[in-house]
Motif scaffolding. Structure first.
Motif, short mmCIF file in Angstrom:
data_model
loop_
_atom_site.label_atom_id
_atom_site.label_comp_id
_atom_site.label_asym_id
_atom_site.label_seq_id
_atom_site.Cartn_x
_atom_site.Cartn_y
_atom_site.Cartn_z
N THR A 152 0.98 -0.94 -0.08
CA THR A 152 0.17 -0.11 0.06
C THR A 152 1.38 1.53 0.13
N ASN A 153 0.57 1.58 -0.60
CA ASN A 153 1.24 3.84 -0.70
C ASN A 153 0.30 4.56 -1.13
N PRO A 154 -1.02 4.71 0.21
CA PRO A 154 -1.89 6.22 -0.28
C PRO A 154 -1.70 7.45 -0.30
N LEU A 155 -2.18 8.03 -1.96
CA LEU A 155 -1.29 9.21 -2.09
C LEU A 155 -2.54 10.43 -1.55
N SER A 156 -3.47 10.17 -1.33
CA SER A 156 -4.29 10.91 -0.50
C SER A 156 -4.39 11.22 1.17
N VAL A 157 -5.37 12.23 1.96
CA VAL A 157 -4.62 11.83 3.61
C VAL A 157 -6.48 10.56 3.38
N TYR A 158 -6.93 10.98 2.09
CA TYR A 158 -8.48 9.68 2.26
C TYR A 158 -8.05 8.64 2.75
N GLY A 159 -7.09 8.10 1.52
CA GLY A 159 -6.45 6.74 2.02
C GLY A 159 -5.91 6.55 2.63
N ASN A 160 -5.23 7.16 3.17
CA ASN A 160 -3.56 7.42 4.63
C ASN A 160 -5.04 7.11 5.71
N SER A 161 -6.11 7.91 6.16
CA SER A 161 -6.78 7.81 7.00
C SER A 161 -7.28 6.12 6.60
N LYS A 162 -7.79 5.26 5.67
CA LYS A 162 -8.32 4.38 5.75
C LYS A 162 -7.52 3.05 6.07
N LEU A 163 -6.48 4.05 5.41
CA LEU A 163 -5.52 2.32 6.01
C LEU A 163 -4.55 2.57 7.40
N HIS A 164 -4.83 3.77 8.33
CA HIS A 164 -4.60 3.47 9.90
C HIS A 164 -6.03 2.72 9.61
N GLY A 165 -7.64 3.13 9.93
CA GLY A 165 -8.54 1.85 10.37
C GLY A 165 -7.92 0.58 9.82
N GLU A 166 -7.54 0.59 9.02
CA GLU A 166 -7.14 -0.73 8.80
C GLU A 166 -6.09 -1.57 9.76
N LYS A 167 -4.96 -0.75 9.84
CA LYS A 167 -3.94 -1.41 11.29
C LYS A 167 -4.51 -1.31 12.52
N PHE A 170 -7.99 17.81 -15.20
CA PHE A 170 -8.92 18.66 -13.49
C PHE A 170 -7.98 18.70 -13.06
N SER A 171 -7.50 19.41 -11.79
CA SER A 171 -6.70 19.98 -10.77
C SER A 171 -7.46 20.10 -9.59
N LEU A 172 -7.42 18.80 -9.14
CA LEU A 172 -8.50 18.27 -8.20
C LEU A 172 -8.02 18.29 -6.63
N PRO A 173 -7.93 18.67 -5.38
CA PRO A 173 -7.11 18.82 -3.81
C PRO A 173 -6.39 17.69 -3.95
N ALA A 174 -7.34 16.57 -4.29
CA ALA A 174 -6.47 14.88 -3.71
C ALA A 174 -6.33 14.16 -4.61
N LEU A 175 -5.28 13.80 -4.87
CA LEU A 175 -4.17 12.50 -6.33
C LEU A 175 -5.36 11.52 -6.27
N ARG A 176 -5.94 10.79 -6.80
CA ARG A 176 -6.75 9.36 -6.76
C ARG A 176 -4.93 8.33 -7.54
N PRO A 177 -5.46 7.80 -7.89
CA PRO A 177 -4.39 6.40 -7.93
C PRO A 177 -4.56 6.28 -10.06
N ASP A 178 -4.15 6.39 -10.50
CA ASP A 178 -4.35 5.76 -12.00
C ASP A 178 -4.55 5.17 -12.54
N ASN A 179 -4.42 3.37 -11.16
CA ASN A 179 -4.73 2.48 -11.67
C ASN A 179 -5.43 2.06 -10.50
N SER A 180 -6.25 1.91 -10.10
CA SER A 180 -6.21 0.49 -9.02
C SER A 180 -7.39 -0.89 -8.74
N ALA A 181 -8.04 -1.34 -10.28
CA ALA A 181 -8.17 -2.31 -10.38
C ALA A 181 -7.28 -3.80 -10.22
#
Ligand SMILES: NC(=O)c1ccc[n+]([C@@H]2O[C@H](COP(=O)([O-])OP(=O)(O)OC[C@H]3O[C@@H](n4cnc5c(N)ncnc54)[C@H](OP(=O)(O)O)[C@@H]3O)[C@@H](O)[C@H]2O)c1
Length: 288
Positions: free
Chosen positions: A118-133, A240-251
């Motif tokens: 794992t290597n989240p790009l956003s606060v959302y992704g990181n906060s969910k990963l910490h939930g997993e931990k 689009f310049s959105l505040p949060a980065l999204r993964p280009d591939n998350s299949a």
């Protein structure tokens, strides 16, 4: 079984209620009924009903807002999940934690299995990963269910947004260089129902099978809804310049589903057809 559902007012929460009742005794809790950031309330309410299973679907899901509201995102997605995991441990309940494909950075060629780094790009992704931990540290009877690109009858999602844009515009702009695995909330909810009957604990990637770009997803939505009058323009996500980065591939690759002998989720286009023809279209025609 007696099953508590957090975040029961959300889009997945609604379909968990649909899929799991009346077979189980459900205790659905919306944010108004239980704020997961309130450690004492979580402990008291969950201990009082002594459930067999807790499905933790509550989350701060506004990915872009999380970049500036990081205290709130971590309080709900990380600390809130710790609170729920502690309560589950206290009552010896099975715990299902719904997590996300945004724990990945999207640089892999091919689909992500549960074994990938794992290597989240956003606060959302990181906060969910910490939930997993927290779940892994606290609970011994847990299922971490990562899912992706959720849509369904309830709430605002990519499918409902594309259909509503098609009502207002004849030309839509869609991203061609972000790939993921769309997931119908009702299919996910049914899978969770199957999972909690077992003791096959661990980490699962649960999406409808296959993957597509946002452009291909929009194309399939419009075709299924007979909106072939709408034209699509393919653009890069960098437009689009959105505040949060999204993964280009998350299949997703459903390795854990196969290894544990569960029936695989159906292919994403079949699930989409079912949802639009039997769920969303029904709502739209009633509204119209
Ligand atoms: N949507 C996706 O594409 C996607 C993709 C991957 C994973 N997921 C995960 O799937 C799960 C379900 O997502 P969803 O799409 O159903 O999201 P959703 O519709 O936003 O539902 C989340 C629910 O959590 C509630 N909530 C927020 N803060 C809370 C708090 N402090 N205490 C208790 N409840 C709180 C929200 O209530 P309010 O609306 O009243 O704030 C909402 O009803 C989440 O864990 C999410 O991270 C979603």
């Amino acid at each position: 079984m007696k099953i508590v559902i957090t975040g029961a007012g959300g889009q997945l929460g609604h379909d968990l209620i649909r899929a799991l009742s009346p077979a189980h005794e459900l205790l659905p809790l919306s944010r108004e009924q239980l704020d997961v950031t309130d450690e004492l309330a979580v402990k008291q309410q969950i201990t009082a009903c002594c459930p067999d299973v807790i499905i933790h679907a509550a989350a701060f899901t506004q990915v872009d807002l999380a970049e500036t509201m990081l205290d709130k995102a971590y309080a709900i997605n990380s600390t809130g999940t710790r609170n729920v995991a502690l309560a589950a441990h206290h009552c010896a309940a099975k715990l299902v934690y719904i997590s996300t494909d945004y724990v990945f950075d999207g640089t892999k060629t091919g689909s992500y299995t549960e074994m990938d780094r794992t290597n989240p790009l956003s606060v959302y992704g990181n906060s969910k990963l910490h939930g997993e931990k927290f779940v892994e540290m606290i609970s011994q009877r847990y299922f971490i269910v990562r899912t992706s690109w959720l849509y369904g009858k309830h709430g605002s999602n990519f499918v409902t947004k594309v259909l509503s844009m098609a009502d207002r515009q004849s030309r839509l702009t869609m991203v061609y260089d972000q790939t993921g695995s769309p997931t119908y909330t009702l299919d996910l909810a049914r899978f969770v129902g199957e999972l909690v009957e077992t003791e096959k604990y661990g980490l699962y990637h649960v999406s409808n099978q296959g993957c597509c770009s946002r452009y291909e997803f929009a194309e399939a939505i419009l075709q299924t809804a007979n909106r072939t009058d709408i034209s699509l323009e393919a653009v890069s996500a960098s437009t689009f310049s959105l505040p949060a980065l999204r993964p280009d591939n998350s299949a997703f690759d459903d390795l854990a589903i196969r290894q544990n002998g569960f029936s695989r989720m159906r292919e994403w286009k079949l699930a989409l057809q079912d949802c639009i023809q039997n769920d969303i279209q029904y709502v739209r025609s009633n509204e119209g």
